[in-house]
Enzyme design. Structure first.
Site, PDB file in Angstrom:
ATOM      1  N   ARG A 233      37.062  39.264  40.702  1.00  0.00           N
ATOM      2  CA  ARG A 233      36.460  40.020  41.808  1.00  0.00           C
ATOM      3  C   ARG A 233      35.365  39.158  42.443  1.00  0.00           C
ATOM      4  O   ARG A 233      34.596  38.492  41.738  1.00  0.00           O
ATOM      5  CB  ARG A 233      35.834  41.332  41.324  1.00  0.00           C
ATOM      6  CG  ARG A 233      36.844  42.445  41.015  1.00  0.00           C
ATOM      7  CD  ARG A 233      37.531  43.008  42.279  1.00  0.00           C
ATOM      8  NE  ARG A 233      38.477  44.058  41.976  1.00  0.00           N
ATOM      9  CZ  ARG A 233      39.777  43.909  41.721  1.00  0.00           C
ATOM     10  NH1 ARG A 233      40.324  42.695  41.740  1.00  0.00           N
ATOM     11  NH2 ARG A 233      40.543  44.947  41.476  1.00  0.00           N
ATOM     12  N   GLU A 262      35.108  40.145  51.146  1.00  0.00           N
ATOM     13  CA  GLU A 262      36.508  40.033  51.572  1.00  0.00           C
ATOM     14  C   GLU A 262      37.016  41.243  52.346  1.00  0.00           C
ATOM     15  O   GLU A 262      37.985  41.145  53.099  1.00  0.00           O
ATOM     16  CB  GLU A 262      37.423  39.759  50.372  1.00  0.00           C
ATOM     17  CG  GLU A 262      37.580  40.933  49.404  1.00  0.00           C
ATOM     18  CD  GLU A 262      38.542  40.627  48.251  1.00  0.00           C
ATOM     19  OE1 GLU A 262      38.366  39.602  47.574  1.00  0.00           O
ATOM     20  OE2 GLU A 262      39.464  41.436  48.036  1.00  0.00           O
ATOM     21  N   HIS A 294      43.239  36.915  48.014  1.00  0.00           N
ATOM     22  CA  HIS A 294      43.531  37.969  47.028  1.00  0.00           C
ATOM     23  C   HIS A 294      45.050  38.129  46.843  1.00  0.00           C
ATOM     24  O   HIS A 294      45.595  39.214  47.038  1.00  0.00           O
ATOM     25  CB  HIS A 294      42.904  39.303  47.470  1.00  0.00           C
ATOM     26  CG  HIS A 294      42.583  40.194  46.305  1.00  0.00           C
ATOM     27  ND1 HIS A 294      41.390  40.868  46.192  1.00  0.00           N
ATOM     28  CD2 HIS A 294      43.292  40.526  45.193  1.00  0.00           C
ATOM     29  CE1 HIS A 294      41.384  41.577  45.075  1.00  0.00           C
ATOM     30  NE2 HIS A 294      42.523  41.381  44.445  1.00  0.00           N
TER      31      HIS A 294
HETATM   32  P1  NAD Z   1      41.211  43.806  30.843  1.00  0.00           P
HETATM   33  O1  NAD Z   1      40.473  45.095  30.755  1.00  0.00           O
HETATM   34  O2  NAD Z   1      42.437  43.652  30.013  1.00  0.00           O
HETATM   35  O3  NAD Z   1      40.202  42.628  30.465  1.00  0.00           O
HETATM   36  C1  NAD Z   1      38.893  42.540  30.939  1.00  0.00           C
HETATM   37  C2  NAD Z   1      38.043  41.945  29.820  1.00  0.00           C
HETATM   38  O4  NAD Z   1      36.744  41.682  30.354  1.00  0.00           O
HETATM   39  C3  NAD Z   1      37.870  42.901  28.627  1.00  0.00           C
HETATM   40  O5  NAD Z   1      38.235  42.240  27.426  1.00  0.00           O
HETATM   41  C4  NAD Z   1      36.374  43.225  28.661  1.00  0.00           C
HETATM   42  O6  NAD Z   1      35.816  43.441  27.360  1.00  0.00           O
HETATM   43  C5  NAD Z   1      35.821  41.975  29.317  1.00  0.00           C
HETATM   44  N1  NAD Z   1      34.464  42.113  29.821  1.00  0.00           N
HETATM   45  C6  NAD Z   1      33.870  43.221  30.337  1.00  0.00           C
HETATM   46  N2  NAD Z   1      32.590  42.946  30.643  1.00  0.00           N
HETATM   47  C7  NAD Z   1      32.380  41.648  30.316  1.00  0.00           C
HETATM   48  C8  NAD Z   1      31.260  40.789  30.400  1.00  0.00           C
HETATM   49  N3  NAD Z   1      30.076  41.213  30.843  1.00  0.00           N
HETATM   50  N4  NAD Z   1      31.403  39.506  29.992  1.00  0.00           N
HETATM   51  C9  NAD Z   1      32.587  39.057  29.483  1.00  0.00           C
HETATM   52  N5  NAD Z   1      33.673  39.832  29.372  1.00  0.00           N
HETATM   53  C10 NAD Z   1      33.575  41.103  29.790  1.00  0.00           C
HETATM   54  O7  NAD Z   1      41.509  43.531  32.388  1.00  0.00           O
HETATM   55  P2  NAD Z   1      42.624  42.564  33.010  1.00  0.00           P
HETATM   56  O8  NAD Z   1      43.872  43.334  33.256  1.00  0.00           O
HETATM   57  O9  NAD Z   1      42.673  41.307  32.216  1.00  0.00           O
HETATM   58  O10 NAD Z   1      42.004  42.287  34.468  1.00  0.00           O
HETATM   59  C11 NAD Z   1      40.793  41.525  34.589  1.00  0.00           C
HETATM   60  C12 NAD Z   1      40.300  41.591  36.029  1.00  0.00           C
HETATM   61  O11 NAD Z   1      41.183  40.862  36.867  1.00  0.00           O
HETATM   62  C13 NAD Z   1      40.282  42.998  36.659  1.00  0.00           C
HETATM   63  O12 NAD Z   1      39.088  43.668  36.347  1.00  0.00           O
HETATM   64  C14 NAD Z   1      40.379  42.713  38.123  1.00  0.00           C
HETATM   65  O13 NAD Z   1      39.065  42.641  38.648  1.00  0.00           O
HETATM   66  C15 NAD Z   1      41.005  41.329  38.197  1.00  0.00           C
HETATM   67  N6  NAD Z   1      42.318  41.346  38.862  1.00  0.00           N
HETATM   68  C16 NAD Z   1      42.506  40.556  39.951  1.00  0.00           C
HETATM   69  C17 NAD Z   1      43.736  40.533  40.604  1.00  0.00           C
HETATM   70  C18 NAD Z   1      44.003  39.632  41.803  1.00  0.00           C
HETATM   71  O14 NAD Z   1      45.049  39.787  42.462  1.00  0.00           O
HETATM   72  N7  NAD Z   1      43.169  38.658  42.128  1.00  0.00           N
HETATM   73  C19 NAD Z   1      44.771  41.356  40.145  1.00  0.00           C
HETATM   74  C20 NAD Z   1      44.551  42.135  38.999  1.00  0.00           C
HETATM   75  C21 NAD Z   1      43.315  42.122  38.362  1.00  0.00           C
END
Ligand code: NAD
Length: 334
Positions: A233, A262, A294
């Site tokens: 993000r 964005e 994105h």
């Molecule tokens: P997920 O919940 O499986 O993993 C997120 C991880 O981040 C968790 O293990 C959590 O404990 C950890 N976390 C939370 N706060 C933290 C911190 N302060 N420091 C370090 N780690 C921390 O989620 P995911 O499915 O792996 O998705 C991750 C992110 O990817 C989503 O939140 C979303 O913002 C982003 N995303 C982007 C796109 C894109 O098209 N660019 C698409 C999907 C998801």
């Protein structure tokens, strides 16, 4: 069910219409971002579907609830754009897509890293103009380098597995340990040890705690020349601080699929207009910055799952069945 669908692109509309044949909902596409000024388009719709840049704050939710909306279905996993507490108070349920191909985002992050390190976009542009010089295109071997993964959840762990396959030393930062991450050889470290990383890739959600997790202070603590990849993000990175670090050489390069501001830019063709955002204009002027709009999630597999899950949640809601993908207050944003 009557569903008002905001921010759906042409490719989504086609797939949604196809998949909806077996659900039979009345899908009405709204050609706008959801915001206070456009919420009136949802009056009379019990279900509203949104995407990552739609604004679903308390004000908008009040307007939606007053217009009869009972369910907001976001076509994303992340829900930092939705005030879930306000929705609960107003009796509006919220569902998301809990899981879809984490490979889509992880593979794209690897693609950005390779493109940035080996300067593939620059090489591509050169050869199209008949310039076959290598000057300025040198990268480094990823083999043996240290790659830091911030957030070792679904996507972070897939990214880590791919990087381990490259022969990288993978370190991770996350309060919640993933056995899968450790199984592939990932080692959890404290913030201070991030200074060992040659590459840092962000995979944590945007929350008040992670807002500007990459800032002037954390950038100063990185190894000089580190490459930063952000497919998570935009709000995780203080963009102006990153620009200063790029100017001084402290940051060796940056590849972004997401950008703090964005919402007013992405998913639109602005190629014939003057873009008023000076920060993004400065960013794209750097030879060692790659910016994409994105698109990390954008694979056939991921999009199909996103749309199928959204339609299934709406059907469950219509039938009064439990909502497996409901977001409840206090759920960690992912
Ligand atoms: P997920 O919940 O499986 O993993 C997120 C991880 O981040 C968790 O293990 C959590 O404990 C950890 N976390 C939370 N706060 C933290 C911190 N302060 N420091 C370090 N780690 C921390 O989620 P995911 O499915 O792996 O998705 C991750 C992110 O990817 C989503 O939140 C979303 O913002 C982003 N995303 C982007 C796109 C894109 O098209 N660019 C698409 C999907 C998801």
């Amino acid at each position: 069910m009557r569903v008002a669908i905001f921010s759906a692109e042409k490719y989504e509309r086609k797939l949604l219409d196809e998949r909806n044949a077996s659900h039979g909902h009345e899908l009405v596409y709204v050609d706008a971002l959801l915001a206070a000024s456009t919420a009136s388009a949802a009056v009379g719709f019990p279900v509203v579907s949104v995407f990552v840049n739609d604004i679903v704050d308390r004000d908008v939710l009040k307007r939606l609830a007053a217009g009869g909306t009972q369910l907001v279905a976001t076509r994303s996993t992340g829900f930092n754009h939705i005030d879930v507490e306000a929705a609960t108070e107003l009796g509006v349920k919220v569902v998301r897509v809990t899981e879809y191909s984490p490979n889509s985002v992880a593979e794209f992050a690897v693609g950005l890293l390779l493109a940035l390190n080996r300067k593939i976009p620059r090489a591509y542009n050169r050869t199209r103009e008949g310039n076959f010089e290598l000057d300025g295109l040198m990268g480094f071997d990823l083999f043996g380098r240290t790659v830091a993964v911030i957030g070792t959840g679904r996507i972070g762990t897939v990214f880590a597995r791919i990087m381990a396959g490259f022969g990288c030393n993978v370190i991770g930062f996350d309060a919640r340990r993933s056995p899968e991450f450790e199984k592939i050889g990932g080692r959890y470290v404290g913030v201070d040890e991030m200074a060992e990383a040659d590459v840092i890739s962000l995979h944590c959600p945007l929350t008040p705690e992670t807002h500007h997790i990459v800032n002037a202070r954390s950038l100063a603590g990185m190894k000089r020349g580190t490459l930063l990849i952000n497919t998570s993000r935009g709000g995780l990175v203080d963009t102006e601080a990153a620009i200063e670090a790029l100017k001084s050489g402290q940051l060796g390069g940056m590849a972004l699929d997401v950008y703090e501001q964005e919402a007013s830019l992405f998913f639109k063709d602005l190629s014939s207009t003057v873009i008023p955002d000076d920060v993004i204009q400065r960013l794209v002027s750097f030879p060692n910055v790659i910016l994409t709009g994105h698109q990390a999630f954008f694979t056939r597999e991921a999009l199909t799952t996103i749309l199928q899950t959204t339609l299934a949640s709406i059907s469950d809601f219509a039938a009064g069945r439990p909502l497996a993908n409901e977001i409840v207050v206090g759920l960690a944003n992912t």
